[in-house]
Write a protein that holds these residues in place. Sequence first.
Motif, PDB file in Angstrom:
ATOM      1  N   PRO A 138      53.184  49.700  40.112  1.00  0.00           N
ATOM      2  CA  PRO A 138      52.126  49.484  39.124  1.00  0.00           C
ATOM      3  C   PRO A 138      50.837  50.182  39.506  1.00  0.00           C
ATOM      4  N   ARG A 139      50.240  50.862  38.541  1.00  0.00           N
ATOM      5  CA  ARG A 139      48.982  51.569  38.756  1.00  0.00           C
ATOM      6  C   ARG A 139      47.863  51.019  37.870  1.00  0.00           C
ATOM      7  N   ARG A 140      48.229  50.361  36.790  1.00  0.00           N
ATOM      8  CA  ARG A 140      47.252  49.755  35.874  1.00  0.00           C
ATOM      9  C   ARG A 140      47.667  48.296  35.698  1.00  0.00           C
ATOM     10  N   ILE A 141      46.823  47.403  36.203  1.00  0.00           N
ATOM     11  CA  ILE A 141      47.207  45.991  36.320  1.00  0.00           C
ATOM     12  C   ILE A 141      46.161  45.114  35.643  1.00  0.00           C
ATOM     13  N   VAL A 142      46.633  44.154  34.863  1.00  0.00           N
ATOM     14  CA  VAL A 142      45.767  43.162  34.213  1.00  0.00           C
ATOM     15  C   VAL A 142      46.097  41.803  34.828  1.00  0.00           C
ATOM     16  N   VAL A 143      45.090  41.107  35.325  1.00  0.00           N
ATOM     17  CA  VAL A 143      45.265  39.763  35.882  1.00  0.00           C
ATOM     18  C   VAL A 143      44.518  38.792  34.981  1.00  0.00           C
ATOM     19  N   VAL A 144      45.247  37.814  34.439  1.00  0.00           N
ATOM     20  CA  VAL A 144      44.652  36.824  33.548  1.00  0.00           C
ATOM     21  C   VAL A 144      44.989  35.427  34.051  1.00  0.00           C
ATOM     22  N   GLY A 145      44.237  34.455  33.590  1.00  0.00           N
ATOM     23  CA  GLY A 145      44.480  33.066  33.969  1.00  0.00           C
ATOM     24  C   GLY A 145      43.250  32.228  33.682  1.00  0.00           C
TER      25      GLY A 145
END
Length: 186
Positions: free
Chosen positions: A56-63
């Motif tokens: 992965p090179r483009r990562i979205v972290v949500v929570g």
Amino acid sequence: AVLGLCRGGARPARVHDAGKGAACCARVRERPIEPRGTRAIWNGIMTEHADHPRSPRRIVVVGSTGSGKTTLAAHAAAIIGGPHVELDALYHEPGWIPAEPEVFRARVRAAIADQACWVTDGGYRTLVWDITWPIADEIVWLDYPFRLTFWRVLRRTLRRRLRNEHLWNGNRESLRSMFFSRDSLL
């Protein structure tokens, strides 16, 4: 699992759901990882992909608030060598005034434009999911019980107040705004 549209309406390459204190349930793993925190989640994901050319090179972290989004995103950005884009920093104006939606969206676009890799963290799904999610290689959803996130937020807020930490654009957290205002967590 994460529901979101990606290139041509497809799902992201890999979707990870670190939910209800359980594990990172990834399609690329046969058994879940038992995390001891956000670092364990990320290490579990990267052990599968670290040397792979399609890591992965483009990562979205949500929570939710206090789930560890910023901690995980900072760690991920250090691993992949890209910028950590903290959406809260782009959203909050001085005095905790929210940015206008189009201003915020433009800031997000500018932060990830021309970047080979990046990691974003924060909520704001209704405002920017159509910008970040379709081009993300990885979406990590942190979903822990309220009893855990409440104590994390309380500890973080107390630490920030005791150290008189400045956040984004000169803003500072207060116990009153975090727990006893109309927009509080309670």
